[in-house]
Design a protein around this motif. Structure first.
Motif, PDB file in Angstrom:
ATOM      1  N   ARG A   2       0.745  -1.203  -0.115  1.00 33.48           N
ATOM      2  CA  ARG A   2       0.174  -0.048  -0.009  1.00 33.48           C
ATOM      3  C   ARG A   2       0.699   1.221  -0.161  1.00 33.48           C
ATOM      4  O   ARG A   2       0.540   2.180  -0.725  1.00 33.48           O
ATOM      5  N   ALA A   3       2.035   1.337   0.765  1.00 36.55           N
ATOM      6  CA  ALA A   3       2.921   2.375   0.838  1.00 36.55           C
ATOM      7  C   ALA A   3       3.525   2.542  -0.625  1.00 36.55           C
ATOM      8  O   ALA A   3       3.760   3.784  -1.230  1.00 36.55           O
ATOM      9  N   GLN A   4       4.009   1.436  -1.214  1.00 38.80           N
ATOM     10  CA  GLN A   4       4.792   1.609  -2.442  1.00 38.80           C
ATOM     11  C   GLN A   4       3.767   1.916  -3.697  1.00 38.80           C
ATOM     12  O   GLN A   4       4.381   2.604  -4.402  1.00 38.80           O
TER      13      GLN A   4
ATOM     14  N   GLY B 290      -0.120   2.195  -3.247  1.00 45.83           N
ATOM     15  CA  GLY B 290      -1.349   2.840  -2.874  1.00 45.83           C
ATOM     16  C   GLY B 290      -1.615   4.220  -3.313  1.00 45.83           C
ATOM     17  O   GLY B 290      -3.233   4.196  -3.983  1.00 45.83           O
ATOM     18  N   ALA B 291      -0.708   5.034  -3.572  1.00 51.71           N
ATOM     19  CA  ALA B 291      -1.014   6.393  -4.138  1.00 51.71           C
ATOM     20  C   ALA B 291      -1.669   6.514  -5.367  1.00 51.71           C
ATOM     21  O   ALA B 291      -2.166   7.581  -5.897  1.00 51.71           O
ATOM     22  N   LEU B 292      -1.393   5.453  -6.201  1.00 56.79           N
ATOM     23  CA  LEU B 292      -1.994   5.531  -7.556  1.00 56.79           C
ATOM     24  C   LEU B 292      -3.400   5.205  -7.576  1.00 56.79           C
ATOM     25  O   LEU B 292      -4.156   5.882  -8.329  1.00 56.79           O
ATOM     26  N   GLY B 293      -4.166   4.728  -6.538  1.00 57.71           N
ATOM     27  CA  GLY B 293      -5.340   4.569  -6.518  1.00 57.71           C
ATOM     28  C   GLY B 293      -5.888   3.224  -7.526  1.00 57.71           C
ATOM     29  O   GLY B 293      -5.195   2.965  -8.317  1.00 57.71           O
TER      30      GLY B 293
ATOM     31  N   LYS C 265      -5.875   3.813 -11.549  1.00 62.17           N
ATOM     32  CA  LYS C 265      -4.496   3.634 -12.160  1.00 62.17           C
ATOM     33  C   LYS C 265      -3.662   2.404 -11.923  1.00 62.17           C
ATOM     34  O   LYS C 265      -3.026   1.839 -12.941  1.00 62.17           O
TER      35      LYS C 265
END
Length: 155
Positions: free
Chosen positions: A126-128, A130-133, A136
Motif C-alpha cells: 500500500r505504501a509503495q 497505493g497512491a496511484l489509486g 491507475k
C-alpha cells in the motif's frame, strides 16, 4: 524514489528507457520487500516458494512445477526446498502413483510464517503503490499484461 533515467541515457530509445525504469523499480521494490522478510529469515526466493506452495493446496507440487511458477527463475529449486525443509517450513514426499516424483508441500509452520508476513507486506505494498489509486493500478496491470504478452512473442 525516482526511476527516471540519468541524462547519459537520454539518447537511448524510449523502449530502452522504459526497460531500465522497470528494472530500477523492480530492484527497489524487491529490496524493500527483502527488508520486511529479513526478520523472518527468508530470502525473496524462499518466500516465493512458500507463497507458491500455499496457493497450491494440500496436494503439493513437484520441483519443476515450483520452478515454473517462480517470479524470478532459480535454477536450483532443490536447494531452496532443502533450506525450507531444514526450517520445517516444507515437507517432501514421494508420489504414491510414481515413486520418481517428489511432491513438496507447505507445513503448518510455513503457513503460520506466511500469515505473519501477510499484514506487513500488505502495508508495504500500500505504501509503495497505493497512491496511484485503484483505477491507475488497474491501468498499470493492463499495460504490464500487454508488455508480458509482447515479451512472450519475442522469447
Amino acid at each position: 524514489m525516482s526511476i527516471s533515467p540519468p541524462q547519459a541515457e537520454a539518447a537511448s530509445t524510449l523502449e530502452h528507457q522504459v526497460y531500465l525504469s522497470l528494472q530500477r523499480l523492480a530492484a527497489d521494490l524487491g529490496h524493500q520487500t527483502a527488508e520486511v522478510l529479513k526478520g523472518s529469515g527468508l530470502s525473496l526466493a524462499q518466500f516465493n516458494v512458500l507463497r507458491i506452495l500455499r496457493g497450491a493446496g494440500e496436494d503439493g507440487l513437484t520441483c519443476g512445477e515450483i520452478g515454473g511458477r517462480l517470479i524470478t527463475r532459480d535454477s536450483d529449486v532443490t536447494r531452496l526446498l532443502d533450506r525450507l525443509e531444514k526450517q520445517a517450513l516444507v515437507t517432501r514426499v514421494r508420489s504414491t502413483q510414481d515413486r520418481r516424483v517428489v511432491l513438496s508441500s507447505i507445513t503448518p509452520k510455513g503457513r503460520d510464517l506466511l500469515a505473519d508476513l501477510d499484514a506487513p507486506l500488505s502495508t508495504l505494498h500500500r505504501a509503495q503503490l497505493g497512491a496511484l489509486g485503484p483505477q491507475k493500478l488497474r491501468q498499470v496491470l493492463a499495460l504490464l499484461d500487454e508488455v508480458a504478452a509482447a515479451s512472450r512473442q519475442v522469447g
